[in-house]
Design a protein around this motif. Structure first.
Motif, PDB file in Angstrom:
ATOM      1  N   ALA A  42      -4.641 -21.873  -0.435  1.00 24.38           N
ATOM      2  CA  ALA A  42      -3.932 -21.613  -1.690  1.00 24.38           C
ATOM      3  C   ALA A  42      -3.172 -22.857  -2.165  1.00 24.38           C
ATOM      4  CB  ALA A  42      -2.972 -20.443  -1.505  1.00 24.38           C
ATOM      5  N   LEU A  43      -2.478 -23.516  -1.242  1.00 24.08           N
ATOM      6  CA  LEU A  43      -1.687 -24.695  -1.614  1.00 24.08           C
ATOM      7  C   LEU A  43      -2.584 -25.836  -2.069  1.00 24.08           C
ATOM      8  CD1 LEU A  43       0.904 -26.380  -1.753  1.00 24.08           C
ATOM      9  CD2 LEU A  43       0.621 -26.859   0.694  1.00 24.08           C
ATOM     10  N   LEU A  44      -3.618 -26.145  -1.291  1.00 28.21           N
ATOM     11  CA  LEU A  44      -4.468 -27.285  -1.622  1.00 28.21           C
ATOM     12  C   LEU A  44      -5.297 -27.031  -2.874  1.00 28.21           C
ATOM     13  CD1 LEU A  44      -5.617 -28.456   1.923  1.00 28.21           C
ATOM     14  CD2 LEU A  44      -3.733 -29.330   0.514  1.00 28.21           C
ATOM     15  N   THR A  45      -5.692 -25.788  -3.115  1.00 32.79           N
ATOM     16  CA  THR A  45      -6.434 -25.476  -4.340  1.00 32.79           C
ATOM     17  C   THR A  45      -5.530 -25.652  -5.562  1.00 32.79           C
ATOM     18  OG1 THR A  45      -7.864 -23.910  -3.165  1.00 32.79           O
ATOM     19  CG2 THR A  45      -7.757 -23.713  -5.556  1.00 32.79           C
ATOM     20  N   ALA A  46      -4.290 -25.136  -5.471  1.00 31.99           N
ATOM     21  CA  ALA A  46      -3.365 -25.283  -6.599  1.00 31.99           C
ATOM     22  C   ALA A  46      -3.036 -26.749  -6.863  1.00 31.99           C
ATOM     23  CB  ALA A  46      -2.085 -24.494  -6.320  1.00 31.99           C
ATOM     24  N   LEU A  47      -2.810 -27.509  -5.796  1.00 30.55           N
ATOM     25  CA  LEU A  47      -2.534 -28.932  -5.968  1.00 30.55           C
ATOM     26  C   LEU A  47      -3.748 -29.682  -6.512  1.00 30.55           C
ATOM     27  CD1 LEU A  47      -0.318 -30.028  -2.946  1.00 30.55           C
ATOM     28  CD2 LEU A  47       0.168 -30.344  -5.375  1.00 30.55           C
ATOM     29  N   GLY A  48      -4.936 -29.251  -6.120  1.00 24.95           N
ATOM     30  CA  GLY A  48      -6.152 -29.864  -6.650  1.00 24.95           C
ATOM     31  C   GLY A  48      -6.250 -29.704  -8.154  1.00 24.95           C
ATOM     32  N   VAL A  49      -5.902 -28.521  -8.637  1.00 22.02           N
ATOM     33  CA  VAL A  49      -5.893 -28.297 -10.087  1.00 22.02           C
ATOM     34  C   VAL A  49      -4.902 -29.239 -10.760  1.00 22.02           C
ATOM     35  CG1 VAL A  49      -5.349 -26.627 -11.903  1.00 22.02           C
ATOM     36  CG2 VAL A  49      -6.636 -25.894  -9.880  1.00 22.02           C
ATOM     37  N   LEU A  50      -3.706 -29.353 -10.194  1.00 24.60           N
ATOM     38  CA  LEU A  50      -2.664 -30.180 -10.805  1.00 24.60           C
ATOM     39  C   LEU A  50      -3.008 -31.661 -10.762  1.00 24.60           C
ATOM     40  CD1 LEU A  50       0.206 -30.552 -11.969  1.00 24.60           C
ATOM     41  CD2 LEU A  50       1.052 -30.560  -9.616  1.00 24.60           C
ATOM     42  N   MET A  51      -3.420 -32.156  -9.605  1.00 25.54           N
ATOM     43  CA  MET A  51      -3.610 -33.600  -9.448  1.00 25.54           C
ATOM     44  C   MET A  51      -4.895 -34.081 -10.120  1.00 25.54           C
ATOM     45  SD  MET A  51      -0.886 -34.448  -7.835  1.00 25.54           S
ATOM     46  CE  MET A  51      -1.071 -35.999  -6.942  1.00 25.54           C
ATOM     47  N   VAL A  52      -6.006 -33.444  -9.832  1.00 23.27           N
ATOM     48  CA  VAL A  52      -7.268 -33.869 -10.447  1.00 23.27           C
ATOM     49  C   VAL A  52      -7.242 -33.589 -11.943  1.00 23.27           C
ATOM     50  CG1 VAL A  52      -9.775 -33.557 -10.419  1.00 23.27           C
ATOM     51  CG2 VAL A  52      -8.497 -33.516  -8.275  1.00 23.27           C
ATOM     52  N   GLY A  53      -6.517 -32.536 -12.342  1.00 21.58           N
ATOM     53  CA  GLY A  53      -6.443 -32.201 -13.761  1.00 21.58           C
ATOM     54  C   GLY A  53      -5.785 -33.251 -14.623  1.00 21.58           C
ATOM     55  N   GLN A  54      -5.049 -34.175 -14.013  1.00 18.18           N
ATOM     56  CA  GLN A  54      -4.431 -35.242 -14.809  1.00 18.18           C
ATOM     57  C   GLN A  54      -5.484 -36.114 -15.494  1.00 18.18           C
ATOM     58  OE1 GLN A  54      -1.093 -35.191 -15.335  1.00 18.18           O
ATOM     59  NE2 GLN A  54      -1.269 -33.335 -14.089  1.00 18.18           N
ATOM     60  N   MET A  55      -6.676 -36.146 -14.934  1.00 17.44           N
ATOM     61  CA  MET A  55      -7.775 -36.877 -15.570  1.00 17.44           C
ATOM     62  C   MET A  55      -8.077 -36.298 -16.955  1.00 17.44           C
ATOM     63  SD  MET A  55     -10.485 -39.002 -15.442  1.00 17.44           S
ATOM     64  CE  MET A  55     -11.942 -39.139 -16.475  1.00 17.44           C
ATOM     65  N   TYR A  56      -7.969 -34.972 -17.069  1.00 12.24           N
ATOM     66  CA  TYR A  56      -8.498 -34.277 -18.242  1.00 12.24           C
ATOM     67  C   TYR A  56      -7.439 -33.886 -19.268  1.00 12.24           C
ATOM     68  CZ  TYR A  56     -12.225 -33.916 -14.801  1.00 12.24           C
ATOM     69  OH  TYR A  56     -13.162 -34.221 -13.856  1.00 12.24           O
ATOM     70  N   THR A  57      -6.166 -34.011 -18.933  1.00 11.50           N
ATOM     71  CA  THR A  57      -5.134 -33.572 -19.877  1.00 11.50           C
ATOM     72  C   THR A  57      -5.259 -34.284 -21.222  1.00 11.50           C
ATOM     73  OG1 THR A  57      -3.618 -35.188 -18.889  1.00 11.50           O
ATOM     74  CG2 THR A  57      -3.438 -32.898 -18.136  1.00 11.50           C
ATOM     75  N   VAL A  58      -5.572 -35.568 -21.187  1.00 11.93           N
ATOM     76  CA  VAL A  58      -5.588 -36.316 -22.450  1.00 11.93           C
ATOM     77  C   VAL A  58      -6.731 -35.883 -23.367  1.00 11.93           C
ATOM     78  CG1 VAL A  58      -4.423 -38.341 -21.499  1.00 11.93           C
ATOM     79  CG2 VAL A  58      -6.915 -38.220 -21.436  1.00 11.93           C
ATOM     80  N   LEU A  59      -7.761 -35.220 -22.824  1.00 16.13           N
ATOM     81  CA  LEU A  59      -8.849 -34.758 -23.691  1.00 16.13           C
ATOM     82  C   LEU A  59      -8.352 -33.714 -24.684  1.00 16.13           C
ATOM     83  CD1 LEU A  59     -11.821 -34.477 -21.153  1.00 16.13           C
ATOM     84  CD2 LEU A  59     -11.114 -36.427 -22.556  1.00 16.13           C
ATOM     85  N   ALA A  60      -7.287 -33.011 -24.327  1.00 16.32           N
ATOM     86  CA  ALA A  60      -6.680 -32.053 -25.255  1.00 16.32           C
ATOM     87  C   ALA A  60      -5.558 -32.683 -26.075  1.00 16.32           C
ATOM     88  CB  ALA A  60      -6.135 -30.851 -24.479  1.00 16.32           C
ATOM     89  N   LEU A  61      -5.244 -33.948 -25.822  1.00 13.65           N
ATOM     90  CA  LEU A  61      -4.115 -34.609 -26.485  1.00 13.65           C
ATOM     91  C   LEU A  61      -4.551 -35.785 -27.347  1.00 13.65           C
ATOM     92  CD1 LEU A  61      -1.714 -34.784 -23.380  1.00 13.65           C
ATOM     93  CD2 LEU A  61      -1.803 -32.992 -25.131  1.00 13.65           C
ATOM     94  N   LEU A  62      -5.843 -35.946 -27.558  1.00  9.11           N
ATOM     95  CA  LEU A  62      -6.335 -37.142 -28.234  1.00  9.11           C
ATOM     96  C   LEU A  62      -5.731 -37.304 -29.635  1.00  9.11           C
ATOM     97  CD1 LEU A  62     -10.106 -37.013 -27.190  1.00  9.11           C
ATOM     98  CD2 LEU A  62      -8.306 -38.472 -26.247  1.00  9.11           C
ATOM     99  N   HIS A  63      -5.673 -36.225 -30.394  1.00  3.69           N
ATOM    100  CA  HIS A  63      -5.161 -36.333 -31.766  1.00  3.69           C
ATOM    101  C   HIS A  63      -3.645 -36.551 -31.813  1.00  3.69           C
ATOM    102  CE1 HIS A  63      -8.955 -35.610 -33.854  1.00  3.69           C
ATOM    103  NE2 HIS A  63      -9.231 -34.701 -32.919  1.00  3.69           N
ATOM    104  N   PRO A  64      -2.824 -35.765 -31.107  1.00  5.98           N
ATOM    105  CA  PRO A  64      -1.377 -36.049 -31.163  1.00  5.98           C
ATOM    106  C   PRO A  64      -1.009 -37.397 -30.561  1.00  5.98           C
ATOM    107  CG  PRO A  64      -1.850 -34.294 -29.578  1.00  5.98           C
ATOM    108  CD  PRO A  64      -3.095 -34.518 -30.368  1.00  5.98           C
TER     109      PRO A  64
END
Length: 420
Positions: A42-64
């Protein structure tokens, strides 16, 4: 984004549990007792979402971000590319560091560094600074995935490892969807900089369960993990079949990220500018990321090279079909669902094939695999940016061709498996 992957010996199928005599205390691969599986997963899966997800956050932020930094959305994609290349380089370092110093120590140190780097990104005043800080963020967050999956191999009982690895890698792929949805929602209410503030806060808070749930890795002697892992890498890159597998991974991940970038900046006809429709497209893949771990035992009945080829073929077919669907949200969402399911099935199949192909250098082999994943993820935004003139359908057709190339690159491993 499967992304996500181990950097040490990774038996992805269960092995026989060692008898009491084999479980000698104070050794790396055979701890005195196995760690509890459920809280660790549970811990490593949740952290995987948070840490690896930093790659993709900007794809939703390109316009702002483009508006705030005084540039175009296509130029902001470089913040994703810079992150990905730095992440790929960090993968090559983090694996051997985990072997040498222990997974918990590397995860803890990485969380502290990533917290600082993520906060720094939120303060970027212009695009060049944002690109530089995203590179630093990529390098620091890269410490998590190799160390986490190495921890599973060394501390989770063999009969639970397959489930643990599937859950954690599926979480890393789910990050591509979940963090985009979360970033879009936070940015709409608080601005794009708040996405990085919140991410940094969650990283800092994660230090508490990491220290409580994860166990230190017991080590004796110097081990030579760093030198052994680095020495094996050039030898592996001299083997054509291994290089083909790494290139197939580049094709897979560049396609995966290119599709999501296309949704953000190329906008299918009838959906562009409709934030609700884009959010629905992003969320449509979530059931696939739940289904693949559930179906893991069934899928593993097929040989890993065959699974990889079939998953690549399904991904290519769904993307090709999606290119002709125009702005019809529901059919596109179904195509994206099947595409993400195929990617989530292909990634563990490729890493399992790599493990079997390099049984005496698995740490180095899978470190190179992780590096190739994020090289591909880094190229995805630039692929979409270069093809925006073709429109959404044209981008998808090029991506489908890229996935066909991935099939051809995976075929030598399948032929070798059948011959053997």
């Amino acid at each position: 984004m499967s992304h996500p992957t181990p950097t040490t010996s990774l038996p992805l199928t269960p092995t026989k549990s060692p008898g009491p005599a084999a479980i000698a205390p104070n050794t790396l691969d055979q701890p005195p007792s196995w760690a509890p599986a459920a809280p660790t997963i549970a811990l490593l899966t949740a952290l995987g979402v948070l840490m690896v997800g930093q790659m993709y956050t900007v794809l939703a932020l390109l316009h702002p971000m483009a508006t705030a930094l005084g540039t175009a959305p296509e130029q902001v994609t470089w913040t994703a590319t810079a992150f990905g290349f730095a992440y790929a380089a960090g993968f090559l370092l983090a694996g051997p560091l985990s072997d040498r110093y222990g997974s918990r120590a590397v995860i803890t140190t990485g969380l502290v560094a990533a917290t600082a780097a993520t906060l720094a990104v939120s303060a970027a005043p212009d695009l060049p600074t944002a690109i530089a800080l995203r590179s630093l963020q990529g390098l620091t967050t890269a410490t998590f995935a190799p160390a986490a999956l190495s921890y599973v191999v060394h501390h989770i009982a063999p009969q639970r490892r397959g489930t643990a690895l599937t859950c954690i890698t599926s979480g890393m792929f789910a990050a591509a969807v979940l963090l985009q949805i979360g970033a879009q929602a936070v940015a709409a209410g608080l601005g794009w900089r708040a996405v990085f503030w919140l991410s940094a806060a969650l990283m800092a808070l994660s230090l508490i369960p990491v220290r409580r749930v994860l166990r230190p890795t017991l080590r004796h002697g110097t081990g030579g993990g760093l030198s052994q892992a680095f020495a094996a890498m050039p030898r592996l890159l001299g083997r054509p079949r291994m290089v083909a597998l790494y290139l197939s991974t580049v094709a897979l991940m560049s396609s995966f990220v290119a599709i999501y970038t296309a949704v953000a900046i190329a906008g299918p006809s009838g959906i562009a500018g409709n934030s609700s429709a884009i959010l629905a497209l992003r969320a449509s893949a979530l059931p696939a990321l739940v289904a693949i771990p559930v179906l893991a035992r069934l899928l593993q009945r097929l040989a890993a090279p065959l699974r990889a080829v079939l998953a690549f073929a399904l991904a290519a077919l769904t993307v090709a079909a999606g290119s002709f669907l125009g702005g019809h949200t529901v059919p596109l969402a179904l195509a994206l669902l099947l595409f993400v399911a195929a990617v989530a099935a292909a990634a563990p199949a490729v890493v399992e094939t790599i493990n079997a192909t390099a049984p005496h250098a698995r740490g180095a082999a899978v470190a190179l695999y992780g590096c190739s994943m994020f090289i591909g993820a880094s190229l995805g935004p630039q692929l979409t940016g270069a093809l925006t003139g073709l429109g959404f359908g044209g981008i998808l057709r090029v991506v489908a061709a890229t996935l066909v190339l991935g099939i051809l690159l995976a075929l030598p491993a399948l032929r070798h498996h059948r011959a053997r």
